[in-house]
Design a protein around this motif. Structure first.
Motif, PDB file in Angstrom:
ATOM      1  N   MET A   1       0.816  -1.211   0.000  1.00 35.14           N
ATOM      2  CA  MET A   1       0.000   0.000   0.000  1.00 35.14           C
ATOM      3  C   MET A   1       0.855   1.269   0.000  1.00 35.14           C
ATOM      4  SD  MET A   1      -2.726  -1.378  -0.280  1.00 35.14           S
ATOM      5  CE  MET A   1      -3.231  -3.075  -0.159  1.00 35.14           C
ATOM      6  N   GLN A   2       2.157   1.090   0.296  1.00 37.56           N
ATOM      7  CA  GLN A   2       3.036   2.250   0.348  1.00 37.56           C
ATOM      8  C   GLN A   2       3.138   2.937  -1.016  1.00 37.56           C
ATOM      9  OE1 GLN A   2       4.161   3.404   3.174  1.00 37.56           O
ATOM     10  NE2 GLN A   2       5.173   5.156   2.212  1.00 37.56           N
ATOM     11  N   GLU A   3       3.079   2.124  -2.085  1.00 39.91           N
ATOM     12  CA  GLU A   3       3.184   2.691  -3.434  1.00 39.91           C
ATOM     13  C   GLU A   3       2.045   3.665  -3.715  1.00 39.91           C
ATOM     14  OE1 GLU A   3       3.198   1.307  -8.147  1.00 39.91           O
ATOM     15  OE2 GLU A   3       2.994  -0.182  -6.551  1.00 39.91           O
ATOM     16  N   VAL A   4       0.818   3.229  -3.465  1.00 39.06           N
ATOM     17  CA  VAL A   4      -0.318   4.111  -3.756  1.00 39.06           C
ATOM     18  C   VAL A   4      -0.345   5.285  -2.784  1.00 39.06           C
ATOM     19  CG1 VAL A   4      -2.010   2.892  -2.311  1.00 39.06           C
ATOM     20  CG2 VAL A   4      -2.777   4.155  -4.317  1.00 39.06           C
ATOM     21  N   TYR A   5       0.109   5.074  -1.555  1.00 39.47           N
ATOM     22  CA  TYR A   5       0.168   6.161  -0.572  1.00 39.47           C
ATOM     23  C   TYR A   5       1.075   7.284  -1.081  1.00 39.47           C
ATOM     24  CZ  TYR A   5       0.631   8.515   3.962  1.00 39.47           C
ATOM     25  OH  TYR A   5       0.616   9.434   4.970  1.00 39.47           O
ATOM     26  N   GLN A   6       2.205   6.898  -1.693  1.00 43.36           N
ATOM     27  CA  GLN A   6       3.130   7.899  -2.219  1.00 43.36           C
ATOM     28  C   GLN A   6       2.598   8.565  -3.481  1.00 43.36           C
ATOM     29  OE1 GLN A   6       6.717   5.609  -2.678  1.00 43.36           O
ATOM     30  NE2 GLN A   6       7.332   5.845  -0.542  1.00 43.36           N
ATOM     31  N   GLN A   7       1.783   7.843  -4.239  1.00 48.61           N
ATOM     32  CA  GLN A   7       1.214   8.400  -5.467  1.00 48.61           C
ATOM     33  C   GLN A   7       0.139   9.439  -5.175  1.00 48.61           C
ATOM     34  OE1 GLN A   7      -0.238   4.918  -7.441  1.00 48.61           O
ATOM     35  NE2 GLN A   7       1.752   4.370  -8.316  1.00 48.61           N
ATOM     36  N   LEU A   8      -0.532   9.313  -4.042  1.00 50.01           N
ATOM     37  CA  LEU A   8      -1.607  10.231  -3.684  1.00 50.01           C
ATOM     38  C   LEU A   8      -1.012  11.532  -3.148  1.00 50.01           C
ATOM     39  CD1 LEU A   8      -4.031   7.687  -1.986  1.00 50.01           C
ATOM     40  CD2 LEU A   8      -4.334   8.805  -4.211  1.00 50.01           C
ATOM     41  N   ASN A 237      -5.443   8.131   8.040  1.00 55.16           N
ATOM     42  CA  ASN A 237      -6.642   7.430   8.488  1.00 55.16           C
ATOM     43  C   ASN A 237      -7.190   6.490   7.419  1.00 55.16           C
ATOM     44  OD1 ASN A 237      -6.714   8.655  11.036  1.00 55.16           O
ATOM     45  ND2 ASN A 237      -7.855  10.417  10.262  1.00 55.16           N
ATOM     46  N   LYS A 238      -6.870   6.788   6.164  1.00 57.80           N
ATOM     47  CA  LYS A 238      -7.399   5.990   5.056  1.00 57.80           C
ATOM     48  C   LYS A 238      -6.522   4.800   4.676  1.00 57.80           C
ATOM     49  CE  LYS A 238     -11.197   8.039   3.431  1.00 57.80           C
ATOM     50  NZ  LYS A 238     -12.437   7.364   2.985  1.00 57.80           N
ATOM     51  N   ILE A 239      -5.235   4.869   4.991  1.00 53.40           N
ATOM     52  CA  ILE A 239      -4.291   3.904   4.446  1.00 53.40           C
ATOM     53  C   ILE A 239      -4.639   2.462   4.805  1.00 53.40           C
ATOM     54  CG2 ILE A 239      -2.686   4.084   6.378  1.00 53.40           C
ATOM     55  CD1 ILE A 239      -1.787   3.648   2.642  1.00 53.40           C
ATOM     56  N   ASN A 240      -5.152   2.230   5.991  1.00 55.85           N
ATOM     57  CA  ASN A 240      -5.481   0.862   6.390  1.00 55.85           C
ATOM     58  C   ASN A 240      -6.759   0.347   5.745  1.00 55.85           C
ATOM     59  OD1 ASN A 240      -3.232   0.584   8.102  1.00 55.85           O
ATOM     60  ND2 ASN A 240      -4.310   1.601   9.789  1.00 55.85           N
ATOM     61  N   SER A 241      -7.485   1.241   5.073  1.00 54.88           N
ATOM     62  CA  SER A 241      -8.726   0.835   4.405  1.00 54.88           C
ATOM     63  C   SER A 241      -8.513   0.548   2.924  1.00 54.88           C
ATOM     64  CB  SER A 241      -9.788   1.935   4.556  1.00 54.88           C
ATOM     65  OG  SER A 241     -10.083   2.173   5.906  1.00 54.88           O
ATOM     66  N   ILE A 242      -7.280   0.739   2.448  1.00 54.25           N
ATOM     67  CA  ILE A 242      -6.994   0.508   1.032  1.00 54.25           C
ATOM     68  C   ILE A 242      -6.784  -0.978   0.792  1.00 54.25           C
ATOM     69  CG2 ILE A 242      -5.392   0.962  -0.860  1.00 54.25           C
ATOM     70  CD1 ILE A 242      -4.825   3.674   0.367  1.00 54.25           C
ATOM     71  N   ARG A 243      -7.466  -1.514  -0.211  1.00 55.88           N
ATOM     72  CA  ARG A 243      -7.324  -2.912  -0.603  1.00 55.88           C
ATOM     73  C   ARG A 243      -7.009  -2.975  -2.085  1.00 55.88           C
ATOM     74  NH1 ARG A 243      -7.215  -2.814   3.991  1.00 55.88           N
ATOM     75  NH2 ARG A 243      -8.507  -3.858   5.566  1.00 55.88           N
ATOM     76  N   CYS A 244      -6.163  -3.920  -2.461  1.00 60.49           N
ATOM     77  CA  CYS A 244      -5.809  -4.107  -3.855  1.00 60.49           C
ATOM     78  C   CYS A 244      -6.470  -5.385  -4.358  1.00 60.49           C
ATOM     79  CB  CYS A 244      -4.289  -4.193  -4.021  1.00 60.49           C
ATOM     80  SG  CYS A 244      -3.764  -4.432  -5.731  1.00 60.49           S
TER      81      CYS A 244
END
Length: 254
Positions: A1-8, A237-244
């Protein structure tokens, strides 16, 4: 999830450019929906240009709506160049006087000649195809493209058709096929302060983030440091709710 976190990222509105025009009726509906929700559901997808600015590759109506609603910054997902493929939508439209007018336009050298190169624009009818070639259009290619798309968009409903999903045409229906520009050509259009026609270019993107639901109060915050603090708190707060999800998804578009 770190990849999408950095993209946002949260990018100042003045650092973002559009490469395509918008459809007025669609913009009105999009702006009204965002205003009613008081959040932007999906981040705007962008690529970073060599100039350091950002260009929208998906979300022209959402971006324009946020700008009109007074947002000082835009939530974006920065897409790597290896994560997208550029294609175009085919347009299925009704026949009409607009087509006769285009055929009679001396600035548009229509031909039925089949050449070794792909036509820039192909008009498919039941019994015939006609073409516009980029070499024949020269420096007026973008102007000709805009003229053709505007001619039918202003006169009839346009149905977007993905490439490879074409059914048999009736006598009352035509299909317009458009040859895509590459990213270098698109950047050159943006650098000139111009846009390509609305609803034609299609970026097929891998790994887009959906349903982020960024509140407008973050985006309209005037103090930059306060806005960024709210943004990072929101993402944390959102990062733990991200699913791939790797499986195929079918999306019903309204």
């Amino acid at each position: 999830m770190q990849e999408v976190y950095q993209q946002l990222q949260l990018v100042p509105v003045e650092r973002i450019d559009l490469h395509e025009d918008f459809e007025p009726s669609r913009l009105t509906k999009t702006q009204a929906q965002i205003a009613a929700d008081q959040f932007i559901r999906h981040p705007i997808l962008v690529v970073q240009l060599q100039s350091g600015r950002y260009m929208v590759i998906d979300g022209v109506h959402r971006f324009t709506s946020l700008k009109a609603l007074g947002c000082n910054a835009i939530p974006v997902q920065v897409i790597d160049e290896h994560k997208y493929v550029i294609s175009t939508w085919h347009h299925r439209v009704s026949t009409g006087a607009w087509w006769q007018n285009l055929q009679q336009d001396s600035a548009l050298p229509w031909t039925t000649e089949v050449r070794q190169v792909t036509p820039f624009i192909t008009v498919c009818q039941r019994q015939q195809e006609q073409y516009l070639y980029a070499d024949d259009l020269g420096q007026s290619k973008l102007a000709a493209w805009s003229k053709v798309v505007a001619s039918y968009s202003n006169n009839c409903a346009v149905e977007r058709i993905a490439q490879g999903e074409i059914n048999e045409l009736s006598d009352e229906v035509m299909l317009l096929k458009h040859q895509p520009l590459d990213i270098t050509e698109i950047e050159a259009v943006v650098a000139r302060g111009e846009t390509v026609p609305a609803g034609v270019t299609r970026f097929n993107i891998s790994g887009r983030c959906l349903n982020l639901q960024v509140p407008l109060h973050i985006l309209t915050e005037e103090a930059t440091h306060v806005r960024m603090m709210k943004w990072h708190n929101f993402l944390d707060n959102k990062i733990n709710s991200i699913r791939c999800y790797a499986e195929k998804v079918f999306l019903v578009e309204q």
